[in-house]
Design an enzyme around this catalytic site. Structure first.
Site, PDB file in Angstrom:
ATOM      1  N   CYS A 183     -81.604 -40.710  27.313  1.00 17.22           N
ATOM      2  CA  CYS A 183     -82.512 -39.481  27.091  1.00 17.22           C
ATOM      3  C   CYS A 183     -83.812 -40.240  28.091  1.00 17.22           C
ATOM      4  O   CYS A 183     -83.494 -40.062  29.351  1.00 17.22           O
ATOM      5  CB  CYS A 183     -83.261 -39.314  25.939  1.00 17.22           C
ATOM      6  SG  CYS A 183     -84.081 -38.433  25.489  1.00 17.22           S
ATOM      7  N   LYS A 215     -81.761 -47.581  23.888  1.00 16.61           N
ATOM      8  CA  LYS A 215     -82.266 -47.350  24.152  1.00 16.61           C
ATOM      9  C   LYS A 215     -83.323 -47.939  24.769  1.00 16.61           C
ATOM     10  O   LYS A 215     -84.031 -48.590  23.698  1.00 16.61           O
ATOM     11  CB  LYS A 215     -82.491 -46.050  23.560  1.00 16.61           C
ATOM     12  CG  LYS A 215     -84.094 -45.231  24.293  1.00 16.61           C
ATOM     13  CD  LYS A 215     -83.803 -43.955  23.548  1.00 16.61           C
ATOM     14  CE  LYS A 215     -84.912 -43.030  24.398  1.00 16.61           C
ATOM     15  NZ  LYS A 215     -85.684 -41.880  23.565  1.00 16.61           N
ATOM     16  N   GLU A 254     -78.088 -38.107  22.044  1.00 14.55           N
ATOM     17  CA  GLU A 254     -77.940 -39.140  21.516  1.00 14.55           C
ATOM     18  C   GLU A 254     -78.465 -39.103  19.845  1.00 14.55           C
ATOM     19  O   GLU A 254     -79.422 -37.618  19.714  1.00 14.55           O
ATOM     20  CB  GLU A 254     -79.567 -38.833  21.863  1.00 14.55           C
ATOM     21  CG  GLU A 254     -80.281 -39.871  21.098  1.00 14.55           C
ATOM     22  CD  GLU A 254     -82.117 -39.100  22.201  1.00 14.55           C
ATOM     23  OE1 GLU A 254     -83.357 -40.364  21.962  1.00 14.55           O
ATOM     24  OE2 GLU A 254     -82.169 -38.238  22.710  1.00 14.55           O
TER      25      GLU A 254
END
Length: 562
Positions: free
Chosen positions: A437, A386, A329
């Site tokens: 994440c 995300k 990320e």
């Protein structure tokens, strides 16, 4: 003489009041200790066996306090709520203590003292929220006093699963009961293939409930036996059996043992199934762990090191014959429009090996944390944004209220927004399941993508700003997601722990921590669908409906409550 007696009586009274205060606090202290024991089941301690008994003290406290309350004039408030609150704070506070690793945030321009206050607020808030949810569970259990133990176990398990489902539907979620078993007890984690992580949560809650009811039932039996003996006035103890040991086989303890063994046998059957590794489905993936400290993210030196580490890592892996390279990320902390001019993309064009590059996408005046697929020509062919953002870390909840108090903890000045909830991530090798994440904690993200045809998992994370226990818990979350979806998983992080996981949750390779590393491993694309992928979490609604139905029948008089 009278003064001495008065002084002695005063001291005795003071000691008596102190003793009463201690006795009144004892349930809270017991609950706090058992909650802490539950918190020790995850990294860094990993005492996963404690999960099967750590709820027992709370369960006993809630049920017995409700019984005592009904035997005397009602108290103004339920005595079960404070112990439950303390249990939740103990569990979530210990399990999520890695949150304190975000301090100090001076590298983000946050002064030392405000950084400490923000850190303590985050830690305290999530711990208190966990305590509130456990208190709700306890409040329901108090209402069940006088009902059969089997109904308390059924409803207690159902409500716990329902509350975890409710909590996981919001923005703050991490510490389910299920993840206490990952990565050490992979056999029981395989129950997640049936109905997701709540299957494991239900197993833990039910076993704890049975053990607790075994203890309560045994104590009640002892008290009843002694009461009967005391009523037989004038008879010798030898005739009444008062001195004889109590012979009692506790059926609830037997059921708890049988359930625990049966659940592990089911998990073992799922764990023992062979994994097909067809040559045509093979995919050799390389991972680059760049090891760029987050404090350098906003500096030119940090970007220079990122370019160098990820480009060199890519070239090394390309020379090893990998099919694709995965980066963490925000590997290159720049916007999408600037990616094409980087040395890493130039290397992709030169070597012709597909790369998944973490950077920032653009959406109008806002930006997203994204993972881009670059094909062999160095062109972006897909993008995943995300969708689960970290509160305070990546956005400010109730920004109109808190925006002037808490500044956004982001390396960019622009406004960050989440990706859509129904994204798909197509790659040159077929559809993938993508995760960035924090999303590893949300099983529905993975289930939905697997149901839509995702054949393997690419997980891209940056855990550099937390303590070492957090990335290990993060790895444990990814293990659960691999098992639930029956997929191979490649996990790239900035500073550790990167790794490869097979569909049985076995870690094929795991990186060091705070190290620069490259590694290649062969994973396999799969199109299987577990029961959980097909039907979702069907167990929690079933438990809630069946327990609600049983309670309703008792209220209507069709089933005897005792």
């Amino acid at each position: 003489m009278q003064k001495k007696q008065s002084k002695k009586q005063g001291e005795q009274g003071k000691q008596g009041r102190q003793g009463e205060r201690f006795i009144s606090l004892l349930p809270c202290l017991i609950a706090l200790a058992s909650g802490i024991f539950m918190g020790l089941t995850v990294a860094p301690v990993g005492a996963w066996l404690l999960a099967w008994i750590a709820i027992v003290p709370l369960w006993v406290l809630v049920v017995t306090s409700a019984k005592r309350k009904n035997q005397s004039p009602p108290a103004p408030s339920s005595p079960s709520t404070p112990p439950a609150l303390f249990w939740g704070i103990g569990y979530h506070g210990v399990a999520l203590s890695w949150i304190t690793g975000i301090h100090p945030m001076t590298w983000l321009g946050v002064p030392w003292l405000p950084s400490l206050l923000i850190t303590l607020f985050c830690w305290g808030f999530i711990s208190l929220l966990g305590g509130v949810f456990v208190s709700i569970w306890a409040a329901v259990m108090v209402r069940l006093n006088g009902h059969k133990p089997w109904l308390r176990i059924l409803i207690g398990t159902a409500v716990w699963c329902g509350l975890e489902s409710l909590w996981s539907a919001g923005p703050l979620w991490w510490s389910s009961l299920a993840y206490t078993q990952s990565p050490h007890n992979l056999v029981i984690v395989h129950l997640g293939q049936l109905s997701g992580p709540n299957t494991v949560t239900a197993a833990i809650a039910a076993v704890n409930g049975l053990i607790a009811e075994a203890y309560i039932n045994r104590q009640d039996t002892k008290i009843s036996s002694v009461s009967r003996q005391l009523l037989q006035v004038g008879e010798p103890a030898q005739r009444t059996g008062f001195s004889a040991p109590l012979r009692f086989v506790n059926k609830y303890l037997v059921i708890a043992t049988g359930l625990l063994i049966t659940l592990h046998l089911i998990g073992f059957i799922l764990y023992s199934r062979p994994i097909a590794q067809l040559p045509e489905a093979a995919l050799k993936v390389g991972i680059v762990q760049g090891n760029i400290p987050n404090r350098l993210l906003r500096s030119s030196e940090g970007f220079r090191r990122a370019q160098e580490n990820y480009t060199n890592g890519y070239l090394t892996l390309a020379d090893q014959g990998v099919d694709a390279v995965l980066t963490p990320e925000g590997a290159l902390p720049i916007f999408q429009r600037n990616l094409l001019g980087t040395a890493l993309v130039a290397a992709v064009k030169e070597k012709g090996v597909v790369a998944w590059i973490g950077a920032f996408g653009e959406r109008g005046d806002s930006y997203t944390i994204s993972l881009f697929t670059f094909n062999s020509q160095g062109e972006i062919v897909s993008r995943y944004d995300k969708s689960k953002l970290v509160p305070l870390g990546e956005y400010i909840p109730f920004e109109g209220i808190l925006g002037g108090i808490v500044q956004r903890l982001s390396p960019l000045e622009a406004h960050q927004v989440p990706g859509s909830a129904n994204q798909i991530f197509d790659t040159p090798f077929g559809r993938a399941i993508a995760s960035i994440c924090y999303e590893s904690a949300f099983p529905e993200q993975f289930r939905r993508q697997a149901a839509a045809g995702g054949q393997f998992i690419v997980s891209s994370s940056n855990d550099a700003h937390y303590t070492a226990s957090m990335p290990f818990q993060h790895h444990a979350q990814d293990i659960m997601r691999a098992i639930e979806t029956d997929r191979w998983s490649a996990r790239a992080t900035n500073t550790g722990y990167s790794g490869f996981i097979d569909p049985h949750g076995r870690t094929l390779w795991i990186s060091g921590y705070n190290t620069y590393e490259t590694h290649a491993e062969t994973i396999y694309r799969r199109q299987t669908q577990t029961l959980y992928v097909r039907w979702g979490d069907w167990l929690t609604p079933l438990l809630l409906i069946s327990s609600g139905g049983a309670w309703l029948l008792i209220q209507l008089g069709h089933i005897e409550p005792i």
